[in-house]
Structure formats: C-alpha cells, structure tokens
Enzyme design. Structure first.
Site: not given
Ligand code: DGL
Length: 263
Positions: A43-44, A185, A152, A74-76, A12
C-alpha cells in the site's frame, strides 16, 4: 446480539497480524475477521485515490459481514484515508495515528524518529497529529521502501534485511532521537534485528499497542464488549492464502488457515 458481532481488522498483508496478536491477547473474548489485501500489497507505494478505492471496498465488505467496529491495522491507510472514510460508515473505524500521538505527547521527550512507508511519510500524518498536541516536539521521518516486500516474501532474517534496516535507522540514531515509532505494522517482524541495531529496549514505540487500547476504550464506551462466551477468528486474503499463512503464522501462530475472496 449486537455485542457478538465481529471486529474487522485489516492491512495490506501480514503486517496487521502484529496488531491482531495484541488484540487477541488483550480481548480474547471477541470475534475477529482479519483481511489482508495481499493482491495489492504494498500500500505504501499507492496513491491516495487508489488507497481510498481499496479502503471503501474493504469497509463495504465488512459492512456486509455485520461488524461492530473496524480497525485499520495499517499505518498507510490510517494516515491517508481514515479521516475521509470514518464519516461514511455507521460503525466506528479506528486507526493507529491518533492514539499513538496521544501517547507520545504524554512523554517527556523532544526528538521523535519515524520509520514508515513512503505514503505515510508523505502524508505527514504522524507529524501533524503529534505537533497538534505538542508543537515543540521534532519528528524526523524516514521513508523505508522495500521493507514490506521483504516481510511478505518471508525473508525476514536474511543478512540483506539487516543492511537495509540499519541504513534506515542509523540517521535517526545520529539525530539522537529519544523514541522511534515503527510506523508500519509490518516492521515488528524485524523486532530482533532492530534491537540488534539499536541495543535499546526503551527506544521503540509500536503503535499497535495504542490502537488496541483505543479499541478497548471504544467498546467499553459503547457497551459492546462480547460477553456471549462465543469467540472466533477468521482470516481472509485477496490472493495467495498459503503464502499468507506460511509467513503470518511465524509471527502469530493462531493464523493457520486463510480463505481467498474477491470483492
Ligand atoms: N502494514 C501497512 C502499514 O502499516 C502497509 C504497508 C504496505 O503495504 O506498504 O503501513
């Protein structure tokens, strides 16, 4: 040549650079196209339908760019949409959850903590993947709204970050977890603060490490390692390239310039 085609890596925003840094250290000979969806971060806090829409747009764009593989840094996205979109493309799409769960299942531990975005926690993806391999492991999950926005905005080392991170991690320490997964991440940007709070180097698991190993294995298996001697790294974002570079380059100095695109 097929093997010279780039590897797509997306997130993201600046978070996925924590994975790209590891990738380039491990496989410097590859060509990488990084995409940070800065117009739609975080994204979360998005729904599954929204994340699916974003993911498909990004993967379609990578397809046009003739990639040989895409990594969800991205984990999400890995938690919520990977299983669905993986079947829709003719190149491999890899995520963070399975390789990390495999590593954890190989450890002699019983209590695992997870800090992650609200969407990742809600999906239960880590818990399911770990318990599928070892049903006796307990996974304590803490959603951590706000942390991605702090990264960010570049205000990583301010006092406020320490207070918020401590609030999220303390319940896990009180549960006596033996490992804590950094399930987003963006969180490795806080590695110094996390160490100040936990005082324990062996506690933290960074899933990026296991995605890199999985990607390396996949390339070997497909015989697609780039041996051409030509390598490149390109950075794209959906908004504000200057801000992305200014924050991202502090973690990964290779990121000196980014181009804005729209789908
Ligand atoms: N860095 C991403 C993750 O690993 C997305 C985080 C986000 O945008 O909320 O989940």
């Amino acid at each position: 040549m097929y093997m010279n085609r780039p590897i797509g890596v997306f997130d993201s925003g600046v978070g996925g650079l924590t994975v790209l840094k590891k990738l380039t250290a491990e496989m410097p000979e590859e060509n990488y196209i990084y995409f940070g969806d800065t117009a739609r971060v975080p994204y979360g806090e998005k729904s599954k339908e929204q994340l699916l829409g974003f993911g498909r747009e990004i993967l379609d764009w990578y397809k046009k760019n003739d990639v040989k593989m895409v990594l969800m840094a991205c984990n999400t996205s890995s938690s919520v949409i990977l299983d669905i979109v993986q079947k829709e493309y003719d190149f491999p799409v890899l995520g963070l959850i399975k390789p990390t769960a495999q590593y954890i299942a190989s450890l002699d531990v019983k209590k695992i903590g997870l800090i992650a975005t609200s969407a990742t926690v809600k999906s239960n993806a880590y818990q399911r993947a770990i318990n599928k391999l070892d049903s006796s492991m307990e996974v304590y999950q803490i959603p951590c709204p706000g942390l991605v926005e702090i990264v960010e905005s570049g205000k990583i080392n301010e006092k406020e970050s320490r207070v918020i991170i401590s609030k999220y991690i303390t319940p896990l320490i009180e549960k006596n977890v033996e490992k804590i997964i950094l399930g987003c991440t963006h969180y490795p940007y806080f590695e110094n603060i996390i160490f100040e709070i936990t005082h324990n180097n062996g506690l933290i698991i960074d899933p990026g490490e296991y995605l890199v190993s999985a990607a390396k294995e996949k390339l070997n298996e497909m015989n697609l390692n780039n041996t051409s001697g030509v390598e490149s790294r390109k950075y794209y974002v959906s908004s504000n390239p200057e801000k992305f570079v200014s924050v991202g380059s502090k973690f990964f100095s290779d990121c000196k310039k980014a181009e804005q695109i729209s789908f």
